[in-house]
Design a protein around this motif. Structure first.
Motif, PDB file in Angstrom:
ATOM      1  N   VAL A  12      21.371 -30.354   3.199  1.00 37.05           N
ATOM      2  CA  VAL A  12      21.266 -29.141   2.381  1.00 37.05           C
ATOM      3  C   VAL A  12      20.821 -28.030   3.323  1.00 37.05           C
ATOM      4  O   VAL A  12      19.803 -28.160   3.997  1.00 37.05           O
ATOM      5  CB  VAL A  12      20.236 -29.311   1.229  1.00 37.05           C
ATOM      6  CG1 VAL A  12      20.037 -28.008   0.486  1.00 37.05           C
ATOM      7  CG2 VAL A  12      20.672 -30.407   0.274  1.00 37.05           C
ATOM      8  N   LEU A  17      19.147 -22.449  -6.188  1.00 42.75           N
ATOM      9  CA  LEU A  17      19.582 -22.841  -7.514  1.00 42.75           C
ATOM     10  C   LEU A  17      18.555 -22.346  -8.515  1.00 42.75           C
ATOM     11  O   LEU A  17      17.353 -22.440  -8.280  1.00 42.75           O
ATOM     12  CB  LEU A  17      19.666 -24.373  -7.575  1.00 42.75           C
ATOM     13  CG  LEU A  17      19.978 -24.958  -8.935  1.00 42.75           C
ATOM     14  CD1 LEU A  17      21.273 -25.741  -8.850  1.00 42.75           C
ATOM     15  CD2 LEU A  17      18.868 -25.886  -9.363  1.00 42.75           C
ATOM     16  N   VAL A  27      26.130 -28.986 -11.482  1.00 46.90           N
ATOM     17  CA  VAL A  27      26.196 -28.913 -10.026  1.00 46.90           C
ATOM     18  C   VAL A  27      27.345 -29.830  -9.624  1.00 46.90           C
ATOM     19  O   VAL A  27      27.268 -31.044  -9.803  1.00 46.90           O
ATOM     20  CB  VAL A  27      24.862 -29.355  -9.367  1.00 46.90           C
ATOM     21  CG1 VAL A  27      24.980 -29.329  -7.856  1.00 46.90           C
ATOM     22  CG2 VAL A  27      23.722 -28.465  -9.839  1.00 46.90           C
ATOM     23  N   VAL A  28      28.418 -29.214  -9.126  1.00 46.87           N
ATOM     24  CA  VAL A  28      29.659 -29.934  -8.885  1.00 46.87           C
ATOM     25  C   VAL A  28      30.004 -29.879  -7.407  1.00 46.87           C
ATOM     26  O   VAL A  28      29.849 -28.839  -6.764  1.00 46.87           O
ATOM     27  CB  VAL A  28      30.810 -29.304  -9.710  1.00 46.87           C
ATOM     28  CG1 VAL A  28      32.115 -30.048  -9.494  1.00 46.87           C
ATOM     29  CG2 VAL A  28      30.448 -29.256 -11.185  1.00 46.87           C
ATOM     30  N   GLY A  29      30.466 -31.003  -6.869  1.00 47.82           N
ATOM     31  CA  GLY A  29      30.896 -31.034  -5.475  1.00 47.82           C
ATOM     32  C   GLY A  29      31.363 -32.421  -5.100  1.00 47.82           C
ATOM     33  O   GLY A  29      31.121 -33.388  -5.811  1.00 47.82           O
ATOM     34  N   SER A  33      28.374 -33.759  -0.308  1.00 47.68           N
ATOM     35  CA  SER A  33      28.189 -32.305  -0.275  1.00 47.68           C
ATOM     36  C   SER A  33      26.731 -31.876  -0.435  1.00 47.68           C
ATOM     37  O   SER A  33      26.426 -30.690  -0.335  1.00 47.68           O
ATOM     38  CB  SER A  33      29.054 -31.631  -1.355  1.00 47.68           C
ATOM     39  OG  SER A  33      28.653 -32.052  -2.644  1.00 47.68           O
ATOM     40  N   LYS A  35      24.622 -32.631  -3.193  1.00 45.76           N
ATOM     41  CA  LYS A  35      24.162 -32.455  -4.579  1.00 45.76           C
ATOM     42  C   LYS A  35      22.939 -33.319  -4.875  1.00 45.76           C
ATOM     43  O   LYS A  35      21.920 -32.815  -5.354  1.00 45.76           O
ATOM     44  CB  LYS A  35      25.273 -32.829  -5.578  1.00 45.76           C
ATOM     45  CG  LYS A  35      26.565 -32.099  -5.418  1.00 45.76           C
ATOM     46  CD  LYS A  35      27.618 -32.590  -6.401  1.00 45.76           C
ATOM     47  CE  LYS A  35      27.892 -34.056  -6.388  1.00 45.76           C
ATOM     48  NZ  LYS A  35      28.531 -34.614  -5.203  1.00 45.76           N
ATOM     49  N   SER A  36      23.032 -34.602  -4.588  1.00 47.32           N
ATOM     50  CA  SER A  36      21.922 -35.517  -4.880  1.00 47.32           C
ATOM     51  C   SER A  36      20.713 -35.213  -4.010  1.00 47.32           C
ATOM     52  O   SER A  36      19.569 -35.318  -4.460  1.00 47.32           O
ATOM     53  CB  SER A  36      22.356 -36.971  -4.695  1.00 47.32           C
ATOM     54  OG  SER A  36      23.340 -37.306  -5.662  1.00 47.32           O
ATOM     55  N   MET A  39      18.934 -32.266  -5.588  1.00 51.03           N
ATOM     56  CA  MET A  39      18.179 -32.668  -6.771  1.00 51.03           C
ATOM     57  C   MET A  39      16.970 -33.518  -6.383  1.00 51.03           C
ATOM     58  O   MET A  39      15.922 -33.444  -7.027  1.00 51.03           O
ATOM     59  CB  MET A  39      19.068 -33.432  -7.750  1.00 51.03           C
ATOM     60  CG  MET A  39      20.186 -32.595  -8.348  1.00 51.03           C
ATOM     61  SD  MET A  39      19.599 -31.066  -9.106  1.00 51.03           S
ATOM     62  CE  MET A  39      20.468 -29.878  -8.095  1.00 51.03           C
ATOM     63  N   ASP A 162      21.844 -37.271 -12.575  1.00 59.99           N
ATOM     64  CA  ASP A 162      22.771 -37.479 -11.467  1.00 59.99           C
ATOM     65  C   ASP A 162      23.839 -38.463 -11.919  1.00 59.99           C
ATOM     66  O   ASP A 162      23.561 -39.649 -12.094  1.00 59.99           O
ATOM     67  CB  ASP A 162      22.011 -38.011 -10.250  1.00 59.99           C
ATOM     68  CG  ASP A 162      22.847 -37.979  -8.973  1.00 59.99           C
ATOM     69  OD1 ASP A 162      24.050 -37.669  -9.050  1.00 59.99           O
ATOM     70  OD2 ASP A 162      22.285 -38.261  -7.901  1.00 59.99           O
ATOM     71  N   ILE A 193      24.677 -33.377 -12.471  1.00 63.90           N
ATOM     72  CA  ILE A 193      25.361 -33.498 -11.179  1.00 63.90           C
ATOM     73  C   ILE A 193      26.624 -34.310 -11.384  1.00 63.90           C
ATOM     74  O   ILE A 193      26.592 -35.375 -11.981  1.00 63.90           O
ATOM     75  CB  ILE A 193      24.473 -34.211 -10.146  1.00 63.90           C
ATOM     76  CG1 ILE A 193      23.126 -33.526 -10.017  1.00 63.90           C
ATOM     77  CG2 ILE A 193      25.171 -34.277  -8.796  1.00 63.90           C
ATOM     78  CD1 ILE A 193      22.127 -34.329  -9.220  1.00 63.90           C
ATOM     79  N   THR A 194      27.728 -33.824 -10.866  1.00 68.57           N
ATOM     80  CA  THR A 194      28.968 -34.580 -10.933  1.00 68.57           C
ATOM     81  C   THR A 194      29.860 -34.201  -9.757  1.00 68.57           C
ATOM     82  O   THR A 194      29.654 -33.182  -9.110  1.00 68.57           O
ATOM     83  CB  THR A 194      29.687 -34.361 -12.280  1.00 68.57           C
ATOM     84  OG1 THR A 194      30.764 -35.276 -12.378  1.00 68.57           O
ATOM     85  CG2 THR A 194      30.191 -32.957 -12.427  1.00 68.57           C
TER      86      THR A 194
END
Length: 194
Positions: A12, A17, A27-29, A33, A35-36, A39, A162, A193-194
């Motif tokens: 990151v 955010l 939160v899409v990626g 990328s 995301k997790s 978070m 998540d 998150i996806t």
């Protein structure tokens, strides 16, 4: 704005955010990328290398997920972390056990936890789970449902999901979506998150 590196890899880099009460934020990626990781930084599972987390206008620091939970932030990880040797009730209430006073002692109130666990499991569409079986005996979908029930039991103000529908049966997916809608109605901030 937060940043996190793992060795030479910037997982990151300067991510910002904002999520507000009553909002459902996606939160899409793609895989890898960050995301997790992002978070994880917001839920106390990871500590940022740089940057800061602001909650209700004040900067907060998390050294452990329990710090975030105490402040009203709770996360359902993509791969739930249950204690295989503990039963379903114990996994739902780990760290937030219901107790009753007896003389000078506080004792676990197993009956109250069992009754509440049934309600929580029903809320997440998992009525077929035996409360007294070890979590290690549950299927992947059942384990996810127990982790989801634990998330609901925490009554957090900020909920992070998540990949909430991974490994869930169709009925449980519908219940999860209803739960997310109920969180919005209850003025909770929700991140998917996806």
């Amino acid at each position: 704005t937060v940043s996190k590196r793992f060795g030479h890899t910037a997982a990151v880099a300067g991510a910002t955010l904002s999520v507000f009460a009553g909002e459902v934020l996606g939160v899409v990626g793609g895989n890898g990328s960050g995301k997790s990781t992002l978070m994880g930084l917001l839920s106390g599972m990871l500590v940022p290398d740089r940057g800061r987390v602001i909650l209700r206008g004040s900067e907060v620091h998390f050294d452990h997920p329990r710090d975030a939970i105490r402040l009203g932030i709770s996360m359902l990880p993509q791969f739930p972390e249950l204690y295989a040797g503990l039963d379903v009730i114990e996994n739902i209430f780990v760290g937030q056990e219901l107790t009753v006073r007896s003389s000078f002692l506080k004792l676990l109130d197993r009956r109250a936890m069992a009754e509440r666990a049934l309600v929580l499991l029903e809320q997440v569409g998992a009525v077929d789970i035996q409360l007294h079986q070890p979590a290690g005996n549950l299927s992947g979908g059942q384990q996810k449902a127990v982790a989801l029930a634990r998330l609901v039991a925490r009554d957090a103000e900020v909920l992070i999901f998540d990949e909430p529908n991974a490994s869930l049966a169709l009925r449980q997916k519908a219940m999860t979506l209803n739960l997310i809608s109920a969180c919005r109605t209850a003025n909770k901030a929700t991140v998917l998150i996806t």
